[in-house]
Design an enzyme around this catalytic site. Sequence first.
Site, PDB file in Angstrom:
ATOM      1  N   GLY A  62       0.812  -1.213   0.000  1.00 57.77           N
ATOM      2  CA  GLY A  62       0.000   0.000   0.000  1.00 57.77           C
ATOM      3  C   GLY A  62       0.845   1.263   0.000  1.00 57.77           C
ATOM      4  O   GLY A  62       0.333   2.353  -0.060  1.00 57.77           O
ATOM      5  N   CYS A  63       2.153   1.079   0.071  1.00 55.78           N
ATOM      6  CA  CYS A  63       3.020   2.247   0.013  1.00 55.78           C
ATOM      7  C   CYS A  63       3.523   2.411  -1.406  1.00 55.78           C
ATOM      8  O   CYS A  63       4.167   1.505  -1.918  1.00 55.78           O
ATOM      9  CB  CYS A  63       4.256   2.064   0.878  1.00 55.78           C
ATOM     10  SG  CYS A  63       3.875   1.826   2.585  1.00 55.78           S
ATOM     11  N   GLU A  64       3.287   3.566  -2.017  1.00 51.11           N
ATOM     12  CA  GLU A  64       3.920   3.764  -3.322  1.00 51.11           C
ATOM     13  C   GLU A  64       5.385   4.093  -3.097  1.00 51.11           C
ATOM     14  O   GLU A  64       6.243   3.666  -3.828  1.00 51.11           O
ATOM     15  CB  GLU A  64       3.241   4.844  -4.154  1.00 51.11           C
ATOM     16  CG  GLU A  64       3.730   4.749  -5.591  1.00 51.11           C
ATOM     17  CD  GLU A  64       3.127   5.733  -6.531  1.00 51.11           C
ATOM     18  OE1 GLU A  64       3.761   6.774  -6.735  1.00 51.11           O
ATOM     19  OE2 GLU A  64       2.057   5.452  -7.098  1.00 51.11           O
ATOM     20  N   ASN A  65       5.647   4.854  -2.030  1.00 55.96           N
ATOM     21  CA  ASN A  65       7.038   5.010  -1.632  1.00 55.96           C
ATOM     22  C   ASN A  65       7.387   3.812  -0.765  1.00 55.96           C
ATOM     23  O   ASN A  65       6.515   3.157  -0.209  1.00 55.96           O
ATOM     24  CB  ASN A  65       7.253   6.309  -0.857  1.00 55.96           C
ATOM     25  CG  ASN A  65       6.398   6.348   0.378  1.00 55.96           C
ATOM     26  OD1 ASN A  65       5.196   6.125   0.297  1.00 55.96           O
ATOM     27  ND2 ASN A  65       7.000   6.598   1.501  1.00 55.96           N
TER      28      ASN A  65
END
Lengths: 146, 403
Positions: A62-65
């Site tokens: 769920g983290c794009e970073n």
Amino acid sequence: MSQVSQPSQETFLALKLDSNEILPLFEQASNWQERYRQIMLLGKALPKLDEAYRIESAQVRGCENTAWLYHSAIEDKHYFVADSDARIVKGLIALLLTACHGKTSDEIASFDIEGYFDMLGLTGQLSPSRTNGLFALAKAIKAFAV
Amino acid sequence: MDFPQLRAQFPTLEQTLAGYPLCYLDTAATSQKPKQVIVAMSRYYETDNANVHRAAHQLSSRATSQYEAVRDSLTDFIHAKRREEIIFTHGTTESINMVAHGLIEQIKTGDLILIDTAAHHANIVPWQELAKRTGAIIKPIPLTDECRLDEAAFDALLQEKPAIVALSHVSNALGTLNPINVLVARAKQAGAITLVDGAQAIAHLEVNVQELDCDFYVFSGHKMYGPTGIGVLYGRFEILDTLTPLMTGGEMIKSVSFEATQFNILPNRLEAGTPPIAEVIGLGAAIDFINALPRADIAKQEAELLNYLQTRLKQLGDITLYGANDNNIGAVAFNLADEHHQDVGILLDQQGIAVRCGHHCAMPLMQSLGIKGCCRASLGIYSSKEDIDRFIDALASVKEMLL
């Protein structure tokens, strides 16, 4: 989140985040610039995660970073090691850990994460957005503590 | 053209965020919607709500005629030859998936599929899935140092007689405009089936699919001032008619028995189930909205603003701009010094500035640029010089905080 290997117990225990020291800094911050300066300073409290542990299996979905999270239960308390490439996200993680690190399952389960960020003047940081991994991290921390 | 009056038609833009007026520079992700699109969709639900093509009653008849009228508008809008060449999908991604799946019986082991290195995932992954199922081979078309499609490399790859060539009209991450007419013509000459992803082009450029002569052209409603959940698959009739349907059931059926099923004719053959009727009607309103604008004036205004945006970014210093930047449409990608794009995005957001930060669903492009991600500021017809000034001021304060 299955992890083949993870940082040593000492690494988990070494992280100290004193909420009595940290939280007043946010409560005193008079504007958003000051709050975010504090967040970035706080981020430095989290040691950089060793390259060997920056692996996919530890990435929070769920983290794009990229953010990595490790968990260890020691004597019925939950300890975390986490890192991110982005400075503000890292500071926000540190804020999250300030409330959860070294706490019992019950304490973490009853912790109102959204209320906590609102209280710190960071409303909106905990949205289930794919560009801000904090929501996913908060969920992962809660899941570990179940 | 009265631009302030035009901007006033977008209700979302009239709000403040944490005390700052909203500065929306993320149109490439999704555009804001003019009132007439919102009203058209509400009106459908308030007065005409019925399923299309089926019932004998008047509501259904009204819904159907509105729905089919939008197909006619779209036929004119992109200059298709026949209305049956317009298929409603839920977006660019579904359109590409329909084509990639639809060609499954026509592609064989060893066939070559060329894809644009700058493509977003929606124009990469469906082809990979097709390759997995058929034994076809995927080759990316390399980019030049300026992130333009490398035409010499493209020509060399065309020598290998690819079966399919999938291109972007405009890169979503960088805003780079491809010389699409030339590229399609060469691909066709090499005998390839051509698909053009027009998601980032359709709101900014006039598209003429007959002139372009591509086999497929795809785009989404929500990036052209229309609603989400609606997209278009244009296909040249002769090839569109050969696609294996991705979805079956509902409108695409002519007759069913337990022994055999006959499919409907185009366009219904590729529109299974109940379509997004309100969204189609909303898209129709968006086309009416665009058609009523002097497109040359809009293009000029957008080009001037984009140029101003690039100039001011360069003046700010410590900014890396990605791509060629002399032929951009709608968007500019950048990073601030070595700062993480996410940090920049969060601090801009605190000032009411909406930009996209991340890999822009174009991971292979980010890999080829050697970065994890970047920020992208993108413009629409409602964007103003004030938006850009506010953005640059905010970015200057971010720079002051981070550097």
